[in-house]
Design a protein around this motif. Structure first.
Motif, PDB file in Angstrom:
ATOM      1  N   CYS A 168       0.843  -1.200   0.000  1.00 47.03           N
ATOM      2  CA  CYS A 168       0.000   0.000   0.000  1.00 47.03           C
ATOM      3  C   CYS A 168       0.884   1.258   0.000  1.00 47.03           C
ATOM      4  O   CYS A 168       1.720   1.426   0.893  1.00 47.03           O
ATOM      5  N   CYS A 171      -0.061   3.308   3.578  1.00 46.66           N
ATOM      6  CA  CYS A 171       0.320   2.842   4.926  1.00 46.66           C
ATOM      7  C   CYS A 171       1.489   1.854   4.896  1.00 46.66           C
ATOM      8  O   CYS A 171       2.004   1.475   5.947  1.00 46.66           O
ATOM      9  N   CYS A 191      -6.764  -1.233  -0.001  1.00 50.60           N
ATOM     10  CA  CYS A 191      -6.114  -1.572   1.273  1.00 50.60           C
ATOM     11  C   CYS A 191      -7.241  -1.677   2.301  1.00 50.60           C
ATOM     12  O   CYS A 191      -7.803  -0.662   2.715  1.00 50.60           O
ATOM     13  N   CYS A 202      -5.477   0.647   5.628  1.00 53.39           N
ATOM     14  CA  CYS A 202      -5.823   2.046   5.869  1.00 53.39           C
ATOM     15  C   CYS A 202      -7.033   2.514   5.063  1.00 53.39           C
ATOM     16  O   CYS A 202      -7.491   3.642   5.211  1.00 53.39           O
TER      17      CYS A 202
HETATM   18 ZN   LIG Z   1      -2.906   1.099   3.337  1.00 53.36          ZN
END
Ligand SMILES: [Zn+2]
Ligand SMILES: [Zn+2]
Length: 542
Positions: A168, A171, A191, A202
């Motif tokens: 991701c 995050c 994500c 996140c």
């Molecule tokens: Zn994320």
């Protein structure tokens, strides 16, 4: 034929031997079985004259999923990130959590004679772009991957699922993302907060290129991709992965049908069971690989792994047992057999090859190693407990000449191992305190037959003056036989006279570790009876 030689005889041409590991935490000593097996296979291949490359990889793009190993403030942030991105939790001595655990493990290899030609870290490999063609192949054939999961492992993936874990970009987590819609250049990703139970994504989503380190292949595909990337021809794996329909079957099918390549030769190996609970409580030592190598010198540790065939489980329970002394004895028996010295007990098959593979240096002089003077472990453990003994001088006396440099270093390692064993593992019966001051009061329990035996042993020992443990042991037995005393009662008599208890370590070694004059004198005192009893004045004289 030794199993590694058998395997080497079955292949032709240049060979690439590979193993890899996810550094998810402290590495157990059992995990050394793979690297030791790999090393010996490589040695066997090279002995046959085949060009051989030994690889060891660290799968450090795998997601962090061991919450217990994180500090509480780090859990929400770090769970699900690649272990290569998680900070070192052990005081920052390494660049990452992965480096800490993998490097601590890898640092034990050289001392064990294991020297991979190359170490690779997947967190280094992905950013180079070397994995990109393999990622592309996996995405192009996503339907084939799904079909393999279904056919081989009965695992159903949802329609549109892609064999890819995006890191991701918001995050940094890799365990929380779901990818879809491969258009030949990018994928869509989400994500997700609840994709897995152990980590929270996140909520970010978008499109991203899967190349250059921005995504990784799921583990089974990554494994198969490594075989293509490095041209792996031989890769043994733990039997937990080698079950029918398990990881190895999946990766084998993925190699053939997604990456168009025959998978490497497999040699499934069983586990090492090391008395788990007892080890973890044993004076805090635990069973981590890097802790065990502090206690066991390399040759006996290699022997532990190399003595059984890979498909046999190994039970090793050093806590409160004589498993460690027996391991050393076995090594010494192999050495004796190779050197043509007499020995007691059974030899494993292919003893000569096994002894060679147990050596740390494959180019070392095996004949010299076999001929080395090797003090028995239990004897050293005893000597280590008797005050005032100069162990090196004592052993030079038993050997009959000075110790060579190699013998001195073997002695130093063994003595350290014996002390560690006494400190952390040894059974009570091995921990001795010779009552040097006077005949123990417990010797009052000796019966007339035992006293007579001890007197006869003193008479036999005074002129014979045995020096070695074996010589003493022989005398102990022959005297018992002559006097018609059961061996068990003969040994108990000796232990009572010297240790004040009815049991103890091998009597011959106990007696050999003490000055002969002292032994004879003590045997006579015990034969006479308790001096304290004789000295007590009769009631009437008071
Ligand atoms: Zn994320
Ligand atoms: Zn560290």
């Amino acid at each position: 034929m030794y199993w590694a030689d058998e395997l080497a005889a079955s292949v032709e041409g240049p060979q690439v031997v590979n193993d890899s590991k996810t550094p998810s935490g402290t590495v157990h000593v059992g995990s050394l079985r793979g690297p030791v097996i790999l090393d010996v296979i490589s040695r066997a291949l090279r002995d046959r004259g085949l060009a051989t490359t030994l690889l060891y990889g660290v799968d450090d793009m795998d997601p962090m999923d061991a919450q217990a190993l994180l500090t509480p403030d780090a859990v929400e942030r770090e769970m699900g990130r690649p272990v290569a991105q998680v900070p070192d939790q052990a005081g920052g001595c390494h660049a990452s959590y992965a480096r800490h655990h993998a490097q601590t493990f890898i640092d034990t290899f050289a001392g064990l004679g294991i020297h991979p030609d190359r170490y690779y870290w997947m967190s280094d490999i992905y950013p180079t772009g070397e994995m990109d063609p393999l990622i592309r192949a996996a995405l192009d054939r996503a339907e084939v991957v799904r079909e393999i999961y279904r056919r081989v492992s009965k695992v159903e993936r949802p329609a549109g699922w892609l064999p890819l874990s995006v890191v991701c970009p918001v995050c940094g987590k890799v365990g929380t993302t779901l990818a879809r819609d491969w258009d030949g250049e990018t994928v869509a990703f989400d994500c997700l907060p609840d994709y897995v139970t152990w980590a929270h994504g996140c909520g970010a989503s978008g499109r991203i290129s899967p190349f250059g380190g921005r995504a990784k292949l799921p583990w089974n595909l990554e494994w198969a991709a490594q075989w293509s990337l490095f041209g792996v021809t031989i890769e043994p794996c733990g039997k937990d992965l080698a079950t029918a329909g398990g990881s190895r079957d999946r990766s084998d099918a993925l190699a053939r049908e997604v990456f168009d390549r025959e998978p490497p030769l497999n040699l499934p190996y069983e586990f090492l069971n090391i008395g788990g609970r007892k080890m973890s409580t044993s004076k805090g030592r635990g069973a981590a690989a890097h802790r065990i190598v502090e206690v066991l010198p390399p040759e006996p540790l290699r022997l532990l792994f190399l003595r059984p065939r890979p498909n046999q489980a190994i039970e090793f329970d050093p806590v409160g047992t004589d498993a460690m002394p027996r391991l050393f004895d076995e090594l010494d028996r192999l050495a004796a057999a190779v050197a043509g010295r007499p020995f007691r007990g059974e030899l494993p098959p292919d003893a000569e090859r096994l002894f060679g593979y147990v050596q740390v240096d494959p180019a070392g002089d095996r004949a010299a190693a076999a001929a080395s003077y090797r003090p028995a472990f239990a004897h050293l453990a005893l000597l280590a407990q008797i005050p005032g003994v100069n162990v090196a001088a004592r052993l030079a006396e038993e050997k009959g000449s000075g110790l060579t440099l190699d013998e001195e270093s073997l002695l130093a390692r063994r003595l350290a191992a014996a002390r560690a064993w006494l400190d952390a593992y040894a059974p009570d019966s091995a921990v001795v305190r010779v009552r040097e001051d006077a005949l123990p009061a417990e010797a009052a329990a000796l019966d007339p037959a035992q006293r007579a035996y001890l007197g006869a042993l003193a008479d036999a020992a005074a002129p014979a003056r045995p020096e070695s443990g074996d010589a003493w042991q022989a005398l102990v037995f022959s005297t018992a036989t002559e006097r018609g005393l059961q061996n068990g009662r003969a040994f108990a008599a000796i232990y009572l006279a010297f240790l004040g208890r009815p049991n103890g370590p091998r009597a011959g070694w106990l007696l050999a570790s003490l000055p002969a004059d002292f032994v004879v004198e003590r045997l006579r005192a015990a034969a006479r009876g308790s001096p304290a009893a004789e000295a007590a004045p009769p009631e009437a004289d008071r």
